[in-house]
Design an enzyme around this catalytic site. Sequence first.
Site, PDB file in Angstrom:
ATOM      1  CB  SER A 134      -1.072   0.054   1.174  1.00 51.33           C
ATOM      2  OG  SER A 134      -0.172  -0.287   2.392  1.00 51.33           O
ATOM      3  CG  ASP A 381      -2.289   5.000   8.356  1.00 51.59           C
ATOM      4  OD1 ASP A 381      -1.170   4.711   8.473  1.00 51.59           O
ATOM      5  OD2 ASP A 381      -2.865   5.094   7.155  1.00 51.59           O
ATOM      6  CG  HIS A 384      -0.801   4.049   4.654  1.00 48.85           C
ATOM      7  ND1 HIS A 384      -1.384   3.057   5.326  1.00 48.85           N
ATOM      8  CD2 HIS A 384      -0.554   3.250   3.633  1.00 48.85           C
ATOM      9  CE1 HIS A 384      -1.252   2.014   4.982  1.00 48.85           C
ATOM     10  NE2 HIS A 384      -0.848   1.843   4.039  1.00 48.85           N
TER      11      HIS A 384
END
Length: 404
Positions: A134, A381, A384
């Site tokens: 990702s 998160d 990312h």
Amino acid sequence: MKLHFVLRFMFGPVPVYLSALTILIVLTNAQYFGLVGVGVPRTTKLVSSAPVVSVMKYCDIFRGEWVPDEEAPYYNHKSCHMIQEHQNCLKYGRPDLGFLKWRWRPSGCELPRFDPVQFLQFARHKSLAFVGDSLARNHMQSLLCLLSQAAYPKDISANPTTQNKVYHYRAYNFTISMFWSPFLVRAREPGPDEPARTGHYSLYLDEPDPSWVSQISRFDYVLVSAANWFSRPSLFYEKRRLVGCSFCSRQYGVPDLTLYYSQRRAWRVALQAINGLDSIRGRVIVRMLSPMSHFENGTWDQGGNCKKTQPLRSNETVMEGRDLLFYNAQMEEFRAAEKAAAAKGRRLMLMDATAAMMMRPDGHPSRYGHLPNQKVQLYNDCIHWCLPGPIDIWNDMLFQMLLV
């Protein structure tokens, strides 16, 4: 100055006799569409006829500091529709927007700002593939957003619902592809009766993932990266025989070889597969890991978060723990593969952006991200990167590497 910029962005050259009423209407609409303030897309300059030369010829672009940049960012969540929900920090109300106002300055030179027209002119009739997880997709979407200042591609993916993507810029005959392969080797997800976060993945550590290995020979540029998924509980197979595991206790009757074993082994096999191809048309770039250590006061599933609002200096951070072990393994495997490639007259390149990203604990979505079509807040998160955000510098670096 801001008014002139907004008017030029929306209408091109602005007549001096534009009425005050028209100006008011323009400003009202600009504010409504998010074009005033943070995230104003800049006007794109026409590419010059002079040849573009990489600063990498005389400068290490991977060592430096983050410096203030009032011109950044160059797109926002309303000017680029390719930002995934869980990285869309502006859309979901992140209040501290100062994290956008920085750029990377190498120690020995000035890194040129990404010019979307120059990039597309350079990439005419070429193809670029991202291979990985990702974060590879995060990188690709940053590039798509930067290029959106000049052009939007058509999504020509064979199946729009899969992780594999293909985007085509018709005017430039330029294609960007994404090959989803978070472990780089062949892998099987946990069975349907096993929870995805606690069940064990099956990794075939001596079998490179054919989904990308069989395809990359036809690309002009290939960017390979992977790291974070090796932190998941996994079973390790070699010669189709279970030889070890990570986070597995004793129920499988094999030793816990730890995630460091699988990460190194997978990288070795993936790079050997690249070097083992009979022919490869283009250049392969290996991107080193993105930090996994920015969680504070706990792990991702135990309340950890990343609340910093500005970059660190290079002397304020040090790589250690899992990041350091993963980084050293990747570097050692890359150097071995680089030597093997050179013996065959090929070239592997290294994008060593880890040090720059270690300094950006402020650039993650934290709690400002959501799943598509849901109003449910995700876990914090700190892996990312927000778009726009620090990850955009990867494409400044990428362009410099393609020019060498």
